[in-house]
Design an enzyme around this catalytic site. Structure first.
Site, PDB file in Angstrom:
ATOM      1  CG  HIS A   1      70.629  22.422  67.180  1.00 48.44           C
ATOM      2  ND1 HIS A   1      70.074  21.589  68.122  1.00 48.44           N
ATOM      3  CD2 HIS A   1      70.907  21.627  66.102  1.00 48.44           C
ATOM      4  CE1 HIS A   1      70.025  20.352  67.658  1.00 48.44           C
ATOM      5  NE2 HIS A   1      70.510  20.338  66.420  1.00 48.44           N
TER       6      HIS A   1
ATOM      7  CD  GLU B   1      73.344  19.897  64.508  1.00 48.56           C
ATOM      8  OE1 GLU B   1      72.358  19.724  63.768  1.00 48.56           O
ATOM      9  OE2 GLU B   1      73.509  19.311  65.591  1.00 48.56           O
TER      10      GLU B   1
ATOM     11  CD  GLU C   1      70.378  15.404  60.885  1.00 43.32           C
ATOM     12  OE1 GLU C   1      71.425  16.079  60.980  1.00 43.32           O
ATOM     13  OE2 GLU C   1      69.603  15.204  61.841  1.00 43.32           O
TER      14      GLU C   1
ATOM     15  CG  HIS D   1      68.960  19.785  62.039  1.00 50.05           C
ATOM     16  ND1 HIS D   1      68.983  19.967  63.395  1.00 50.05           N
ATOM     17  CD2 HIS D   1      67.735  20.199  61.631  1.00 50.05           C
ATOM     18  CE1 HIS D   1      67.818  20.462  63.807  1.00 50.05           C
ATOM     19  NE2 HIS D   1      67.040  20.620  62.740  1.00 50.05           N
TER      20      HIS D   1
END
Length: 444
Positions: free
Chosen positions: A10, A24, A145, A78
């Site tokens: 992101h 995040e 993740e 992430h």
């Protein structure tokens, strides 16, 4: 030199998952920068970032960047959301090279083995998915993740800087192990943070427990000072002075007013020709406790194997301290993050040839060390085995005796070693020597 692209997920207008004012994208960048710093300081690699600040990068921009730089490995970082908790890793759900699965195995387990357990985080497992950054990259790619941002307990862990550093270190060291990155062979300065020194081990353990309760990971290092055994509390070792100073400030806020920094110059370089001449047979320089102290400075749970390496090294004429360094390399400081598991007592990866074949198992740590020394003897000598001990190395007769007289001669001969296997063993050994020399200087 291998090229690694680190991709913080992101960024910019794309905040990723959001929860209670947290984005995040910020956690992604924080972890990724720590991974980059750890790799740059400790390993020979070309590290590239898809972003180093809060800016938007399209998905195809990320994969195009990695592809155009002919990267060897792509890792995207992430955080998860939308119901759940814990850590999981992903590779592409289509056809991938065997190396991609191996990279996932090693990096995932390196993080899961210590960090997840320490912070009571759930391991959600190794998975596959059709993510753009996994599908469109031309090299081995992995997506992590790291916890769920919208889970209250996970969010508290993500807001713990100690976790960010521990997770990043595990990701980076796992990457280095998977890609067989050579450790840096340059002179560097190390800043160790001392948080206490005790003659009584329970007092040292009490101090360590106190630091753990404050989110600071300590290491207890034993040292013999003029015949008296001391237990030192090391609250971190940093290549960047500012980080060491920050740790001292944290300790003082926690009530450890006498914390201080010990500066150590580490001479790690050695001429290539000198490396090639270091033989497997020869005298052992370090004592048993010095070997164990070095290993436990990295992994406090390391087994005390120095005595056995010293004992069998002497019987077989093997440089036991370098053999110990090889065991450290093979087991990732006895964390066993690869194919071989702790209960096998296999410290040299004997017979471990790939998934489904984790190698030989031995009845005890002593027998495991004996097998390691015997396997080295097979490579380094044309003589018969000493008669005092039974043959426990199951692959002794498969080795052409005398085919590797030096540690670098093991390149291409030991199981899946790569072309720098011997050099990597000697890099660990030089670190052992530097640690021991630095510790002796502190005793003066």
């Amino acid at each position: 030199m291998k090229t690694i692209v680190i991709d913080p997920g992101h960024g910019g207008s794309d905040s990723g998952a959001t929860y209670r004012g947290y984005d995040e994208k910020d956690f992604n960048l924080k972890i990724a920068l720590e991974v980059r710093d750890f790799l740059q300081v400790n390993y020979e690699a070309n590290i590239l970032m898809t972003r180093t600040k809060d800016r938007a990068v399209p998905l195809d921009g990320r994969t195009d960047f990695a592809n155009s730089n002919n990267a060897d490995f792509f890792i995207s970082i992430h955080n998860n959301a939308a119901g759940g908790s814990g850590f999981e890793s992903f590779i592409f759900n289509g056809k991938v090279p065997r190396q991609t699965k191996r990279n996932q195995d090693i990096i995932h387990q390196n993080l899961a083995t210590d960090t997840l357990t320490k912070y009571n985080v759930k391991d959600r497992g190794q998975k596959r998915a059709n993510f753009h950054v996994l599908r469109e990259t031309e090299m081995s790619a992995l997506l992590l993740e790291v916890l769920f941002i919208d889970d209250e307990e996970n969010l508290a862990v993500l807001n713990n800087q100690a976790f960010i550093e521990d997770a990043a270190r595990a990701i980076a060291s796992g990457t280095a192990l998977a890609l067989e990155l050579p450790e840096k062979q340059v002179s560097e300065r190390l800043y160790k943070v001392n948080a206490g020194s005790f003659r009584n081990k329970p007092n040292a353990e009490k101090r360590a427990q106190f630091l753990n309760s404050k989110g600071i990971q300590p290491t207890i290092v034993s040292a013999d000072v003029s015949g008296t055994l001391y237990y030192r509390i090391q609250a971190g070792a940093f290549s960047i002075k500012e980080k060491a100073e920050k740790r001292v400030t944290e300790l003082k806020k926690a009530g450890i007013s006498d914390a201080f920094i010990i500066t150590e110059d580490k001479e790690l370089s050695a001429p290539p020709e000198s490396i090639k001449k270091i033989t497997i047979l020869g005298e052992t320089c370090l004592s048993a406790w010095q070997m164990d102290a070095f290993s436990r400075s990295i992994n406090p749970e390391s087994p005390l194997l120095g005595y056995y390496y010293k004992k069998f090294g002497k019987e077989y004429g093997i440089r036991a301290d370098i053999a110990y360094a090889q065991a450290i390399l093979e087991t990732n400081y006895f964390r066993f993050t690869g194919l071989v598991q702790k209960g096998q007592n296999n410290y040299a990866g004997i017979g471990a040839t790939g998934p489904g074949n984790p190698g030989a198992s031995f009845q005890s740590p002593e027998e495991g060390v004996l097998a390691h020394i015997q396997h080295l003897f097979a490579y380094a000598s044309t003589e018969g085995l000493p008669y005092e001990y039974p043959l426990v190395d199951p692959r002794f007769t498969l080795v052409k005796q005398g085919s590797a007289l030096t540690w670098t001669d093991l390149n291409g001969k030991w199981a899946v070693p790569g072309t720098s296997y011997g050099q990597n063993i000697l890099d660990v050994y030089r670190r052992m020597l530097s640690f021991t020399i630095g510790d002796l200087k502190e005793q003066r």
